[in-house]
Design an enzyme around this catalytic site. Sequence first.
Site, PDB file in Angstrom:
ATOM      1  N   ALA A  16       0.839  -1.207   0.000  1.00  0.00           N
ATOM      2  CA  ALA A  16       0.000   0.000   0.000  1.00  0.00           C
ATOM      3  C   ALA A  16       0.875   1.258   0.000  1.00  0.00           C
ATOM      4  CB  ALA A  16      -0.922  -0.014   1.214  1.00  0.00           C
ATOM      5  N   PRO A  17       0.391   2.322  -0.632  1.00  0.00           N
ATOM      6  CA  PRO A  17      -0.916   2.498  -1.297  1.00  0.00           C
ATOM      7  C   PRO A  17      -0.990   1.977  -2.721  1.00  0.00           C
ATOM      8  CG  PRO A  17       0.279   4.550  -1.363  1.00  0.00           C
ATOM      9  CD  PRO A  17       1.153   3.598  -0.580  1.00  0.00           C
ATOM     10  N   CYS A  49      12.584   4.073   2.463  1.00  0.00           N
ATOM     11  CA  CYS A  49      12.614   5.528   2.279  1.00  0.00           C
ATOM     12  C   CYS A  49      13.327   6.138   3.487  1.00  0.00           C
ATOM     13  CB  CYS A  49      11.212   6.109   2.101  1.00  0.00           C
ATOM     14  SG  CYS A  49      10.029   5.653   3.375  1.00  0.00           S
ATOM     15  N   ASP A  92       0.632 -10.614   6.470  1.00  0.00           N
ATOM     16  CA  ASP A  92       1.858 -10.132   7.087  1.00  0.00           C
ATOM     17  C   ASP A  92       3.040 -10.751   6.347  1.00  0.00           C
ATOM     18  OD1 ASP A  92       4.066  -9.589   8.721  1.00  0.00           O
ATOM     19  OD2 ASP A  92       2.924  -9.816  10.573  1.00  0.00           O
ATOM     20  N   ASP A 120       9.634  -3.524  -0.164  1.00  0.00           N
ATOM     21  CA  ASP A 120       9.570  -2.112   0.220  1.00  0.00           C
ATOM     22  C   ASP A 120       9.119  -2.072   1.676  1.00  0.00           C
ATOM     23  OD1 ASP A 120       9.407   0.605   0.301  1.00  0.00           O
ATOM     24  OD2 ASP A 120       7.737   0.790  -1.092  1.00  0.00           O
TER      25      ASP A 120
END
Length: 438
Positions: free
Chosen positions: A268-269, A386, A314, A333
């Site tokens: 997500a997103p 990130c 998960d 990610d």
Amino acid sequence: MSDRRRSHPTNRLPQDSLAYAILEASRLVEKVLGGQNLTDAFEHARHHARPLWPDAVRGAIRDLAWRALRDYGRGDLVLAQLLSKPLPDSVRAVLLVALQRLETRPDQSHTVVDQAVEAVAVVAPGLKGVVNGVLRNALRQAARLAELIERDPVSHYRHPSWWIDRVRRSFPDDWEGVLEAANQPPPMSLRVNLRRTTVDYALAALREDGFAVRRLANDALLLEQPVPVTALPGFAEGRLSVQDAGAQWAARWLDPHAGQRVLDACAAPGGKSAHLLEYADVDLLSLEIDPVRAERIDRNFARLGLRGETRIGDAREPNDWWDGRPFDCILADVPCSASGVVRRHPDIKWLRREKDIRGFVAQQAAILDSLWRTLAPGGRMLYVTCSLFDDENRVQVSQFLARHPDAKRIQIDGADDRQLLPTAENDGFYYALLRKSD
């Protein structure tokens, strides 16, 4: 008191006034100071506003709140100098918003003070005089306060001291620039849906409509100024998506091929999932632990005309969602400190603690170990954060390689890994590409 009841007094302020924007922005700041997520608070307020906020009002409120929170520490220092006793959180939040506005719009000082007083009259009418006095003292003592801000690292760099120390250690030659970039409004980049148009066509359509835009090395389209998505030609038709240019390297560097089975973990997103489907005709599974966030993935697919499977699960527990068929490519990610995107989420600087990093590192390691066993021999995994912090990036990957002798690095554009620093073109990201032995 519920948000619904609290929203009524705002009606006495004209919705297009600066006082209204200051008040609504201060409510967002107050919620962050109480531990809430800024984006969630903003979306809740926007959907419950009566009347609903038009674009200009929404933009003004968002700008004031985000700027006040980017200026971590500055308003606190000023208030510590000018206040003799604590104020209610609602009033303190109005002052934080107003002080930031005074600093960036000194030519509007009279209007800002007047409108801040009007705003505080809604939540604490008995403290109008205090707010007026504090803001006027801030203007009178501007030179002295500026010197104090310059001498105090937290106020000067607008980051917590532990954060400053970590960035300085990781980037000894660039640390001040990294911190300064994180304090600026973020750029707005677009991703072109190659299933529906071409980069050249999308670029020409934007320029024809008067947008100042340029094409970056990875075909991201960088707008000179952010605009509402509703103004973008082709957005509603699924030809364009908003996605940071740094995030648009993920599909290219993972480089899946048509027919391959691909997993986007923690999806997500859905921006990177959508990009993978636009990039190649793959069999994609988008995994997301949060059911509400997972719905956004499906909405993105529908707007873009893409077909992928979304599953709730998960990433650390493959037995709950994996059917046993190995993946050719995995995009990992993973959850992280988000230190590379803090200019988009300035509440992180208020809410994050250094001890939180250890929790992210442990979670990342567990995800990597679990996902690795779902990867086919010869398959590739792209590790992405990130984050700017080495613990979550190079150190994490090095420790993973030490645990898994069947894993090796694949160079990305001639480098062992890629650390993107926040710039005027992109946010901060880390990428490492790993291959599983045959």
